[in-house]
Design a protein around this motif. Structure first.
Motif, short mmCIF file in Angstrom:
data_model
loop_
_atom_site.label_atom_id
_atom_site.label_comp_id
_atom_site.label_asym_id
_atom_site.label_seq_id
_atom_site.Cartn_x
_atom_site.Cartn_y
_atom_site.Cartn_z
N LEU A 1 44.30 42.29 42.27
CA LEU A 1 44.04 41.01 42.91
C LEU A 1 42.80 40.34 42.34
O LEU A 1 42.74 39.12 42.21
CB LEU A 1 43.89 41.19 44.43
CG LEU A 1 45.17 41.69 45.14
CD1 LEU A 1 44.94 41.83 46.62
CD2 LEU A 1 46.33 40.74 44.88
N HIS A 2 41.80 41.14 41.96
CA HIS A 2 40.58 40.53 41.40
C HIS A 2 40.80 40.04 39.96
O HIS A 2 39.89 39.44 39.38
CB HIS A 2 39.40 41.51 41.46
CG HIS A 2 38.70 41.48 42.79
ND1 HIS A 2 37.99 40.40 43.23
CD2 HIS A 2 38.65 42.41 43.78
CE1 HIS A 2 37.49 40.66 44.43
NE2 HIS A 2 37.88 41.87 44.80
N LEU B 1 47.98 26.41 47.63
CA LEU B 1 48.45 27.47 46.76
C LEU B 1 48.79 28.72 47.56
O LEU B 1 49.79 29.40 47.31
CB LEU B 1 47.37 27.79 45.71
CG LEU B 1 47.71 28.92 44.72
CD1 LEU B 1 48.91 28.54 43.88
CD2 LEU B 1 46.51 29.23 43.84
N VAL B 2 47.94 29.03 48.55
CA VAL B 2 48.18 30.21 49.38
C VAL B 2 49.47 30.03 50.18
O VAL B 2 50.30 30.94 50.28
CB VAL B 2 46.98 30.45 50.32
CG1 VAL B 2 47.24 31.64 51.22
CG2 VAL B 2 45.71 30.67 49.50
N PHE C 1 49.57 35.62 34.77
CA PHE C 1 49.38 36.55 35.89
C PHE C 1 50.69 36.87 36.58
O PHE C 1 50.97 38.02 36.92
CB PHE C 1 48.37 35.95 36.88
CG PHE C 1 48.08 36.86 38.06
CD1 PHE C 1 47.38 38.04 37.86
CD2 PHE C 1 48.53 36.54 39.33
CE1 PHE C 1 47.11 38.88 38.93
CE2 PHE C 1 48.26 37.38 40.40
CZ PHE C 1 47.56 38.56 40.21
N GLY C 2 51.52 35.87 36.84
CA GLY C 2 52.77 36.11 37.54
C GLY C 2 53.67 37.07 36.77
O GLY C 2 54.25 38.01 37.34
N ALA D 1 46.96 35.54 45.57
CA ALA D 1 47.53 36.63 44.78
C ALA D 1 48.02 37.77 45.67
O ALA D 1 48.96 38.49 45.31
CB ALA D 1 46.49 37.16 43.79
N ALA D 2 47.39 37.93 46.85
CA ALA D 2 47.77 39.04 47.74
C ALA D 2 49.23 38.94 48.19
O ALA D 2 50.00 39.89 48.03
CB ALA D 2 46.82 39.10 48.93
N PRO D 3 49.68 37.79 48.76
CA PRO D 3 51.11 37.72 49.11
C PRO D 3 52.01 37.76 47.88
O PRO D 3 53.13 38.24 47.94
CB PRO D 3 51.23 36.38 49.84
CG PRO D 3 50.05 35.58 49.43
CD PRO D 3 48.96 36.59 49.20
#
Length: 1631
Positions: A1491-1492, A1615-1616, A1536-1537, A1576-1578
Motif C-alpha cells: 500500500l505504501h 478516487l477512494v 500500480f494496478g 489502494a487499500a480497497p
C-alpha cells in the motif's frame, strides 16, 4: 445466501449511484456491470427492483442504472430467460414513457435497453411497443425512435412487422403536429425503408423469402405523400432535413408509375432545399438515391428535369471545400455521385451543360466544372469514349487561366485524360505541354509561398502536383509511351522550361530505358522526321551547361547527366562505351557531396574534362564544329544565369581548342568578341577563360584575333554609320578594353609556357601597356590581374632564370601608382591586393630592382594596408576575407623582397620599416606589424644559410624591440611577439653554427608559454614575461646584454602600460640572472633607472614599504603582530598589504602564524547576552581579539609564499579554525562594529566582510589552499559545503562534506588533525563537540581511516561519546559507527557485535522526542546488516523487525522511508535461512509495503520497492519473487494496478490461506490519512478477492468488509470512492 448477498452488493452500489462525482458514478456503473457479468439475472433483478422502488430517483441516476442494464443485457442476451426479458422490457418501456416530455439521456438509455433485448426477443419487445403504438393516438416520441433503432439493429426480425406497423402508423402521420414528433416519424420511415432494401437484397438469408417490394409500395407511397406534400414545406430546418433523408431510400420502394408521376414535383422539391440549408450533405445524398431509383425504373420524365438538376448540382460542386468540415467534403462526393448517375443516362446533355462553363472567367466555376469533368472521365469512361475530341477542344481556355486553383484542377483533368487515352488524340500534345509549363513554375511563385489568408492557397503546389503527374504518366501509363517519346525532348532547350528540366530528364530517362528494352530501333531518335526536336548538339550543350549548377531545381545536374548517358547513341555513335565509364563517375562524385560541400571549381573541372574526353572519343571535326556553333548560339539563353553562362564560355573554349579548322576558330572568336555583353563582369571573366582555354591549342590564332579586334573600329567612341558598333560611350569602351586585357591575361596563364615566354613582351604586355592611364576601377583590376597572370606565367616557366624582363621596373612603378591611389581609410576593392600580388611575381625576375625602388615599394605597401581600420562587427564575411587576402599578399611581397637580401642587415632593414608600426598607439597596426615581422623572421630562419661563423650583431636590439610586446594589450600581438623572439633566438643559434634541425629545450619552452599570454590576468601575463626573460637571459651572448637592456629601458616609457610593466619584469629578471656580468655597466644602468623613475609615478613605491615591514618583523615579530592587531576593524587595504608582507620568508611567517593562533585561542569566542526589549532568547556577540586574529590569519595565509609555514602548523591551524567556525555560527558583531560596517557600506567598502563566521570560513579556506589542498576547497565549493558550514541548519552537513573532501584529497594530513580534534571532544562548548564529532564520524566513511590506522582510535573515541548529554552528538556517534560500512566494509565483521549493539541501542533512545536518534540508528543498521556475520544477526532480527514496525506508518516521511528500507535489509539478511518466527514478520509487512507503494513521498515508494524485492525470496515462491523483481526495479515506471493484480493473483494461487489476514490488515488502511494509500487499500482487497477461489470465502468477514467498503463510498476523496465501488463489484465472487 447467494441471492441475498448479490442483492446486498447491488443495493450498496445502487445507493452510491447518486455520488456527486461523475467519475465515481461511472465506476459504480462499472461495478454493477461486473456484478452482472457474474450473475446477470440477479444484477438485472436488483436494478429492476431498485428502479421500481425508487420512483423519485432523479433521472440522471436512473440513466446510469439503465446504461448498466444495457451493458449486461448486451453481453448476456443468450443467457437471458424469457420471463426475465419480459420484466426488463416492461421496466424499460415504463422508464422510456413515464415522462411525457422529452428527457433525452434517460429515455434514450431505456430505449437502448429495449433495442438490446430486441436482438433476441424481438416479438416480446414489439408486443410491448405495439401496446403503446395504438391507432387513433400519437405514441411517445421514444416509442417511434425505438422502432427505428430496432429496424436498424435487427433487419430480419423487424421487416415482418413492418406491414402492420405501417398500417397503424400512417393515420398517425396526419395527427403529428409537433415538429419533434414528425422528425421521429421521418427517422422511422427512413430506417424502415433502408431495412426493407437490405432485406430484399439478402433474400437468400431472410427468414421469409416471399417478401416483395410491392408489399410495402402502397403504404410507403401514402407516407411519401404526407412527407413530401405536407411536411417538406415546413419552416423548421431540422424537419425538412429529416424528410429529405427519408425520401431517398423511400423512393426505391415507390411503385414505378408513382415514382415516374412524382418525379416532376419531387426533384424540384428536393433541389429547392439547397437554397434553404447551409449543410447540404443529406440533400445531395437523398438526391443521389432518387436519381438512382429513377434511372433504375427507366424514367422518361427525368430528361425534362436535367437542366435544373445540372444547374443545382453544378452550383454545389462550385462551393469551396473546407477541409476541416467533413460534411462539406462528403457533400462533394455525393454531388459527384449524382453526376455519375446523370453521365450514365444523358452523357450528351451533361457535356453540353458542363463544357461551356469552362469558358467562364469565374475561378470557382472553372474549378468546379473541371472537377466534374475529371470525375466523369474516370467514372463514366465508356459513355465518354466517343466524346474525347469534344472534351479536348473545350480545354483550350482553361489552359490559359493563370489562377493556381484552376491550374491545379486542369492538371488533375489531364492526369485523368492520360489514363483513358485522351492524349493520344489530336490536341493531346497541348495537354502535355501544359503539364511541362507547370513543372517549370519557379518555386518562389508557388501557391504555398503566398500568405495563409490568400484565396490562391492550395494544399499542394501546382508545380509539385504537375511534376508528380508527369512522372506518374511517364512511368505507369503504358499507352503514353508513344505520345511522350520523343516529344518531351522538344522542351529541353527552351529557356522558359528550365524549371522543368529535372522532371523532364527523369521522365525521358525512364521512357528511353523502356524503349531500349523493346529494341534499338524504337529507342533511336529520328531527327529528320521530327523537325521540331532539338538537334543532338543542342541537347548536349543544354544538358552539359545546366549540369554545372547540379543542385538547382531538385538536382537537375544528376538528372541531366543520366539523360545524356541514355541518349549517347542518338548524340554520336562513338560515345556509348566512353560515357558508360565517365558519366557514372560524375554521378558518384555528386552523390558523395552536398550543395554545401561541393567545390564548384572542382566540379566544373570535372565537367570540362568530360567534355574534352567526349570530343576526343568522337574524333569528328565536323561534329566538333557543329557543337561549338550550337554552344555559341545558346549563349544568349543564359543572360539571367551568369554562373552557367561563364561555364558555357569555358565549354566553348574547350570545344574550339579541339577543332582543327583555324578559320572556323578565328571566326567564332571574332563573333564572341562582338556579341559579348562587356558591361557584365562575370561575362568578361567567362569570355577571357574561353580565350585562355582556346589558346592552349591555338595560341597564334587567339593572339592574332585579339590584335585585330583592338585595331578595329570597335574601340572608337563614335564610328561610321554602317558599323554595327555605333556611338559608344567612354564607359562602354573601357569595358571593351577590360575584356581584351583580361583575355590577354588568361591567354598568358593558360597557353603553353614555352610558347608564351617568347610572346609575353612583344604581343601580350605591349598591348596591355596602352591602357595603364585609365581611372576606371574595373579596367584597373583587369590590368593588374593580367600583369599577375603574365608575371606568374614567366616565373613558372622553365626558362625564367634566363629571361630578362626589360619593362619590369616600369610595371612595378605602375603597380605602386595603383596602390597609392587607393584610400587608406577603407578597403573596398581588391586593387591593392592584386597589385601587390603582381609585384610579388615581378620582384624575383631579372633585372633586380634598385634599392630606392625597393624602399618605396615597402613604404607604399605598408602605408596602404596597415592603417586601414578594422571592419566593425557584423560587416560580413566578404570584407573579412578581402582583408585577410590583402594581408597575406603583403606578407608575400615583403618576403619576396627579403629573399633578395638574406643577411642580418637585410632583416634589420625590414624590421626598421616595421618598427614605427610595432610601436604604434593603434592596436590594429601593432598586431599587423608584429604578424608581418613574425612571418619574415620565420622565413629568414627557414631559409638561413650560414657559410662562416659570424655574430648576429643586432640580436639584442631586435629582442629588445619585440620582447616587451609580449605584454601588449592585444592578445594576438602578444602571441606574435613570442614568435618573433623564438625565431630570433634560433637565428642566433644558426649563426653560432648549430644545424637547422637542432632544437633547444629552453627556446622550445617559449611555445608552451604562449598559453599564459592568452590569459588576460596581469599576474599570469607578467609571470610569463618573467619566464621569457629567463630564457632570453640563458641564451643571450654577453656582448648583446647591454644593448638589450638599453633598448628595454627605452621601453619603460611605452604608452602601453602593460608593455612598460613587462619591461620592468624583464629588466629585473635579467639583472638577477646575469647581473654578475654587468659590473662595469652598473653606473650606466643606475643612471638610466633613475631617469626613468623620474618620468613615471607608479605604485612601485609600495615595494619599499613591504620591504620595510619585512625587515622590522624579522627582528621584532611579536611587537609587529601586536601592533597590527590593534588596528581598527575591519582592516583597511593598507593594513592588509602590510600583513601580507609578513609572508615573504617562511621562517618569519611561522612565527607570525603561531602568535596569531595563540591570540585567537586566548579569549572566549563570544559572550552571551539578551537582546533588550526585542527577544527573551539569548544572543551571542563576538569578542574582538579572536575576531581580529582570525582576519589577520586570513591575510597572512592569502599570500602564496606562506605555504611552507602553513604546512608546518597545518594541524593546529586547521583544528583551531574549524572549531572557530563552529563557535561563530549564529554569532553577531558587537554593536559598534555593526554600525561601522553599515557606514562603510555606503562609502568605500572594506576589502572583505567582517562577519565572524564568514571570516573564520575564509581563513579555513586559506589554510587549505596554502597547505596544498586546493582540491578540498574546490570540492567544497562545488558541493555548496562552505555555504552550509556557516549556517545553523547546514553546519553538520558542511562539516561532513569537509571531512569527506579531506579524506579524499588530504589523507596524509588526517592523523595529526585527528589528534588535535580528539583533544577538543570534552570541550565545554556543545557546538564544538558537535563539530568535532561530526568531522570524526564522517572520516569513518572513507577507506583512508583504515589505511592510516585510524579506525581503532576513532571507534574508541566515538564509543566514549555514546552517553553525551547532547542528542546531536549521540546521533552523530551512530552515524560514524555506521559509516564503517562505507569506509572499511571488511572490518564490520570484526567489530560486528559492538557495532550492532551500539546502533540497535539507538532504537531505544528515550531522550529523543523527535526520534532523530532512532532514525539514524535505522539508517545505520541498514548499512551494516549486509556486512555483519549471520550468527551475529539472527538473534537480533526479530527484535529489530518488531521495533521498527510502528515506524512504517509514521507521519514523518524520513522515518517511514528508513524503517521500510531497513525491513528490506532484514529480509535480505534472511535469504536462504528465514526462521518461521521472522516469516510471520514478512507476511505481516506485505500489506503495508504494497500500500505504501502509493505513498505521496517518492523516497518511501522507493524503499517499498526495495523491501518487497527483498521479501520475495523469503516467501518461498519463485513466481512471486520473480514478479516482484520484474515490476519493482528502481528507475522503472510502475503501473500500480497491473502490478497489484499480478501480485494478488500469485499470492492467492500459492498462499490462499493468507486471504483473511491480508484482508484484515488492509482494512486498517481504509482509514489512512493519505488519500492514495486509502484508495489502494480497497484496490488490494478487490484484487485478492478477484483471484482467490470461492471456497476460501470463510476466511473473510464479509459483513465487516462490506460495511467498511460501504463507508468508503462516503469518503471525501473521489478516487477512494471509485476504488471502493470497484471492489464491491468484485465481491460477487463470494456470493
Amino acid at each position: 445466501m447467494t441471492e441475498s448477498y448479490v442483492k446486498k452488493l447491488s443495493a450498496i452500489l445502487l445507493d452510491a449511484i447518486t455520488d456527486k462525482d461523475p467519475l465515481v458514478r461511472e465506476q459504480v456503473c462499472g461495478a454493477l456491470c461486473a456484478l452482472g457479468e457474474a450473475q446477470p439475472e440477479e444484477a438485472l433483478s436488483a436494478c429492476e427492483e431498485y428502479l421500481w422502488q425508487h420512483e423519485k430517483l432523479a433521472h440522471p441516476y436512473r440513466t446510469m442504472i439503465l446504461r448498466a442494464m444495457e451493458t449486461v443485457v448486451s453481453g448476456h442476451i443468450s443467457e437471458l430467460r424469457k420471463d426475465k426479458a419480459r420484466a426488463i422490457i416492461l421496466l424499460a418501456s415504463s422508464e422510456m414513457t413515464r415522462a411525457k416530455e422529452l428527457v433525452c439521456d434517460w429515455q434514450q438509455a431505456a430505449s437502448n435497453v429495449l433495442v438490446a433485448v430486441g436482438k433476441r426477443f424481438i416479438s416480446q419487445v414489439m408486443e410491448e411497443l405495439l401496446s403503446k403504438f395504438q391507432p387513433g393516438a400519437l405514441p411517445h416520441y421514444f416509442v417511434v425512435q425505438t422502432l427505428a433503432s430496432l429496424a436498424a439493429s435487427n433487419v430480419f426480425g423487424m421487416v415482418p412487422f413492418l406491414t402492420s406497423i405501417l398500417s397503424t402508423m400512417l393515420p398517425m402521420l396526419g395527427m403529428a403536429k409537433h415538429d419533434t414528433m414528425r422528425v421521429a416519424f421521418c427517422c422511422v420511415l427512413q430506417h424502415f425503408s433502408e431495412s426493407t432494401l437490405e432485406y430484399l437484397a439478402n433474400l437468400d438469408q431472410a427468414p421469409d423469402p416471399t417478401v416483395r417490394k410491392d408489399t410495402f409500395a402502397t403504404d410507403i407511397f401514402s407516407a411519401y405523400d404526407i412527407l413530401f406534400n405536407h411536411w417538406l414545406p415546413s419552416r423548421e430546418a431540422k424537419l425538412r432535413l429529416a424528410v429529405v433523408e427519408a425520401l431517398g431510400p423511400m423512393s426505391h420502394l415507390l411503385p414505378s408509375e408513382k415514382l415516374e408521376e412524382q418525379l416532376p414535383k419531387l426533384l424540384p422539391g428536393v433541389l429547392a432545399l439547397y437554397k434553404k440549408h447551409a449543410e447540404t450533405f443529406h440533400v445531395s445524398k437523398s438526391l443521389g438515391q432518387i436519381l438512382e431509383a429513377a434511372v433504375t425504373v427507366g424514367s422518361r420524365t427525368l430528361e425534362a428535369q436535367l437542366d435544373s438538376l445540372l444547374a443545382a448540382l453544378h452550383a454545389q460542386i462550385c462551393v469551396p471545400v473546407e477541409s476541416s468540415s467533413p460534411l462539406v467534403v462528403s457533400n462533394q462526393k455525393e454531388v459527384l455521385r449524382c453526376f455519375t448517375v446523370l453521365a450514365s443516362c444523358a452523357p450528351d446533355r451533361l457535356l453540353a451543360f458542363l463544357l461551356p462553363k469552362l469558358d467562364t472567367n469565374n475561378e470557382r466555376t472553372r474549378v468546379g466544372t473541371l472537377q466534374v469533368v475529371r470525375h466523369v472521365i474516370n467514372s463514366a469512361a465508356s459513355q465518354m469514349e466517343v466524346k474525347k475530341p469534344f472534351i479536348l477542344s473545350s480545354m483550350r481556355l482553361p489552359l490559359l487561366d493563370t489562377n493556381s486553383k484552376v491550374k491545379r484542377a486542369v492538371v488533375q483533368v489531364i492526369s485523368a485524360m492520360a489514363h483513358h487515352g485522351y492524349l493520344e488524340q489530336p490536341g493531346g500534345e497541348a495537354m502535355v505541354e501544359y503539364i511541362v509549363q507547370q513543372c517549370a513554375l519557379p518555386p518562389e511563385m508557388e501557391p504555398w509561398k503566398l500568405g495563409p489568408d490568400s484565396e490562391d492557397l492550395a494544399t499542394d503546389s501546382v508545380r509539385a502536383i504537375s511534376i508528380s503527374t508527369l512522372y506518374l504518366v511517364s512511368t505507369t501509363v503504358d499507352r503514353m509511351s508513344d505520345v511522350l517519346w520523343p516529344y518531351l525532348l522538344k522542351f529541353l532547350t527552351p529557356v522558359r522550361f528550365t524549371g522543368a528540366l529535372t522532371p523532364l530528364c527523369k521522365s525521358l530517362v525512364h521512357l528511353a530505358q523502356k524503349r531500349q528494352e523493346v529494341g534499338a530501333d524504337a529507342f533511336l531518335v529520328q531527327y529528320d522526321s521530327n523537325v521540331t526536336l532539338p538537334s543532338p548538339y543542342a541537347i548536349t550543350t543544354r544538358l552539359l551547361t545546366v549540369s554545372s549548377n547540379p543542385y538547382l531545381g531538385d538536382g537537375r545536374g544528376a538528372a541531366a547527366l543520366r539523360l545524356l548517358n541514355v541518349l549517347h547513341h542518338s548524340i554520336h555513335p562513338s560515345l556509348g562505351q566512353r560515357w558508360a565509364t565517365t558519366i557514372p563517375l560524375l554521378l558518384e562524385h555528386l552523390d558523395g557531396c552536398t550543395e554545401e560541400t561541393l567545390s564548384q571549381k572542382e566540379w566544373e573541372e570535372k565537367l570540362l574534362a568530360f567534355l574534352r574526353d567526349t570530343l576526343a572519343a568522337a574524333s569528328d571535326n565536323t561534329w566538333t564544329c557543329q557543337l561549338s556553333l550550337e554552344m555559341c548560339r545558346q549563349l544568349s539563353c543564359y543572360d539571367a544565369e551568369p554562373q552557367e553562362k561563364n561555364f558555357l564560355y569555358k565549354c566553348i573554349g574547350t570545344t574550339l581548342g579541339a577543332a582543327s579548322s583555324k578559320d572556323m576558330v578565328r571566326k567564332q572568336l571574332q563573333e564572341l568578341l562582338e556579341t559579348a555583353r562587356h558591361q557584365e563582369e562575370t561575362e568578361r571573366e567567362g569570355l577571357a577563360c574561353c580565350f585562355g582555354i582556346c589558346a592552349i591549342s591555338h595560341l597564334d590564332d587567339v593572339l592574332a584575333q585579339l590584335e585585330n579586334f583592338m585595331r578595329s573600329d570597335v574601340f572608337r567612341k563614335s564610328t561610321g554609320i554602317f558599323n554595327i558598333f555605333k556611338d559608344r560611350s567612354e564607359n562602354e569602351v573601357e569595358k571593351l578594353k577590360s575584356t581584351v586585357i583580361l583575355c590577354y591575361g588568361h591567354v598568358a596563364a593558360q597557353a603553353p609556357r614555352e610558347l608564351v615566354l617568347a610572346k609575353v613582351e612583344s604581343d601580350i604586355l605591349r598591348n596591355i601597356f596602352q591602357y595603364f592611364s585609365t581611372k576606371d576601377p574595373a579596367l584597373k583590376l583587369c590590368l593588374i590581374q593580367s600583369v599577375c597572370m603574365a608575371s606568374q606565367a614567366i616565373c613558372s616557366s622553365a626558362q625564367a632564370s634566363s629571361f630578362h624582363f626589360s619593362r619590369k621596373a616600369e610595371l612595378v612603378a605602375q603597380m605602386m601608382e595603383f596602390i597609392k591611389a587607393e584610400p587608406q581609410d577603407s578597403l573596398r576593392t581588391p586593387i591593392r591586393k592584386k597589385a601587390m600580388l603582381a609585384c610579388t611575381y615581378l620582384v624575383p625576375l631579372d633585372p633586380a630592382l634598385d634599392e630606392q625602388v625597393q624602399v618605396d615599394m615597402i613604404h607604399s605597401c605598408l602605408h596602404s594596408v596597415l592603417p586601414v581600420p578594422p571592419e566593425p562587427e557584423g560587416e560580413g564575411d566578404h570584407q573579412e576575407s578581402l582583408y585577410l587576402d590583402t594581408m597575406h599578399t603583403l606578407e608575400e611581397v615583403l618576403t619576396s623582397l627579403l629573399r633578395r637580401n638574406m643577411t642580418p642587415q637585410g632583416l634589420q632593414t625590414m624590421v626598421e620599416h616595421l618598427s614605427p608600426w610595432i610601436k604604434s598607439p593603434r592596436g590594429h597596426e601593432r598586431v599587423r606589424a608584429l604578424g608581418l615581422s613574425a612571418c619574415l623572421l620565420q622565413y629568414f630562419l627557414e631559409h638561413l644559410h650560414v657559410s662562416a661563423l659570424v655574430p648576429f650583431h643586432n640580436l639584442g636590439v631586435l629582442i629588445g624591440l619585440f620582447s616587451p610586446r609580449c605584454a601588449d594589450l592585444w592578445p594576438a600581438t602578444r602571441q606574435e611577439a613570442v614568435s618573433c623572439v623564438y625565431a630570433l633566438l634560433y637565428l642566433h643559434l644558426g649563426y653560432e653554427g648549430f644545424s637547422r634541425d637542432y632544437r633547444d629545450d629552453a627556446i622550445e619552452r617559449l611555445l608552451t608559454l604562449k598559453e599564459g599570454l592568452a590569459h588576460p590576468d596581469p599576474a599570469i601575463l607578467f609571470h610569463t614575461c618573467h619566464s621569457i626573460a629567463q630564457i632570453i637571459a640563458k641564451r643571450l651572448p654577453p656582448e648583446q646584454l647591454i644593448s638589450l637592456l638599453l633598448t628595454m629601458f627605452e621601453g619603460l616609457g611605452d604608452p602601453d602600460k602593460n608593455c612598460s610593466r613587462a619591461a620592468t619584469v624583464m629588466i629585473n629578471c635579467l639583472l638577477k640572472e646575469r647581473g654578475n656580468m654587468l659590473l662595469e655597466k652598473v653606473p650606466e644602468i643606475v643612471s638610466v633607472l633613475r631617469s626613468k623613475l623620474q618620468e613615471t609615478r607608479e605604485e612601485y613605491v609600495l615595494q619599499a614599504a613591504r620591504h620595510s615591514v619585512y625587515l622590522l618583523a624579522s627582528q621584532h615579530c611579536a611587537a609587529v603582530v601586536s601592533s597590527l592587531l590593534g588596528s581598527p576593524l575591519p582592516f583597511d587595504s593598507h593594513t592588509c598589504i602590510l600583513w601580507r608582507a609578513l609572508a615573504v620568508e617562511p621562517g618569519l611567517t611561522t612565527q607570525v602564524l603561531g602568535l596569531l593562533l595563540e591570540k585567537m585561542s586566548r579569549d572566549v569566542p563570544f559572550k552571551e547576552t539578551r537582546a533588550f526589549l526585542l527577544s527573551s532568547s539569548p544572543g551571542r556577540v563576538a569578542t574582538l581579539l579572536p575576531l581580529a586574529a582570525t582576519c589577520a590569519l586570513y591575510e597572512v595565509m592569502s599570500v602564496l609564499a606562506s605555504g611552507p609555514a602553513v604546512l608546518e602548523l597545518y594541524p593546529q591551524l586547521f583544528t583551531a579554525l574549524l572549531l572557530r567556525v563552529g563557535c561563530t555560527v549564529g554569532v553577531v558583531l558587537p554593536r559598534t562594529l555593526q554600525a561601522k560596517e553599515r557606514r562603510s557600506a555606503g562609502s568605500a567598502p572594506a576589502p572583505r566582510s567582517l562577519e565572524p563566521c564568514s571570516s573564520a570560513v575564509d581563513a579555513l579556506q586559506a589554510v587549505l589552499l596554502r597547505g596544498g589542498n586546493e582540491e578540498v576547497v574546490q570540492r567544497m565549493e562545488l558541493e555548496g559545503g562552505w555555504r552550509l558550514l556557516g549556517t545553523s541548519a547546514g553546519h553538520e552537513e558542511g562539516v561532513a562534506r569537509l571531512a569527506s573532501a579531506m579524506a579524499k584529497f588530504a589523507g596524509p594530513r588526517l592523523p595529526l588533525v585527528m589528534k588535535e580534534l580528539v583533544c577538543t571532544q570534552s570541550s565545554a562548548y556543545e557546538i564544538q563537540r558537535v563539530t568535532s564529532t561530526g568531522f570524526l564520524a564522517e572520516l569513518l566513511s572513507s577507506s583512508v581511516a583504515d589505511d592510516l590506522l585510524l579506525l581503532e582510535p576513532l571507534l574508541h573515541n566515538l564509543a566514549a561519546r555514546q552517553k553525551d548529554p547532547c542528542a546531536s552528538v549521540r546521533r552523530l556517534v551512530l552515524r560514524g559507527l555506521a559509516n564503517i560500512a562505507s569506509g572499511s566494509p571488511d572490518k564490520v565483521r570484526a567489530h560486528g557485535p559492538q557495532l550492532l549493539t551500539a546502533v540497535i541501542g539507538g532504537l531505544d533512545d528515550r531522550d529523543d522526542p523527535h526520534s532523530l536518534v532512532a532514525l539514524e540508528a535505522m539508517v545505520g543498521l541498514a548499512r551494516l546488516l549486509d556486512l555483519a556475520e549471520p550468527q551475529d544477526l539472527r538473534p537480533l532480527l526479530l527484535h529489530v523487525a518488531i521495533r521498527i514496525r510502528p515506524f512504517f506508518d509514521s507521519e514523518k516521511m524520513e522515518l517511514r522511508s528508513a524503517s521500510i528500507r531497513l525491513f528490506g535489509h532484514l529480509n535480505k539478511a534472511c535469504h536462504g535461512g528465514c526462521a518461521d518466527t521472522f516469516l510471520e514478520q514478512v507476511v505481516g509487512g506485505l500489506v503495508p509495503l504494497l500500500l505504501h507503494l502509493r505513498d505521496p513521498q517518492a523516497p518511501v515508494t522507493s524503499a517499498c520497492r526495495f523491501a518487497l524485492r527483498m521479501s520475495g525470496p523469503n516467501l518461498k515462491c519463485e513466481q512471486l519473487a520473480a514478479a516482484l523483481q520484474q515490476h519493482l526495479q528502481d528507475g522503472r515506471g510502475l503501473h500500480f494496478g497491473e502490478f497489484l493484480n499480478c501480485t494478488c493473483k500469485l499470492l492467492m494461487h500459492h498462499f490462499p490461506d493468507l486471504l483473511g489476514r491480508l484482508v484484515s490488515t488492509s482494512l486498517f488502511y481504509f482509514k489512512s490519512s493519505w488519500e492514495d494509500v486509502r484508495a489502494a487499500a480497497p484496490m488490494l482487497t478487490g484484487f485478492l478477492v478477484l483471484h482467490v477461489e470461492a471456497e476460501h470465502r470463510p476466511q473473510v468477514d464479509l459483513e465487516q468488509l462490506t460495511t467498511a467498503l460501504q463507508l468508503l463510498l462516503k469518503d471525501p476523496a473521489p478516487l477512494v470512492r471509485m476504488k471502493a465501488a470497484e471492489t464491491l463489484g468484485r465481491l460477487v465472487k463470494f456470493a
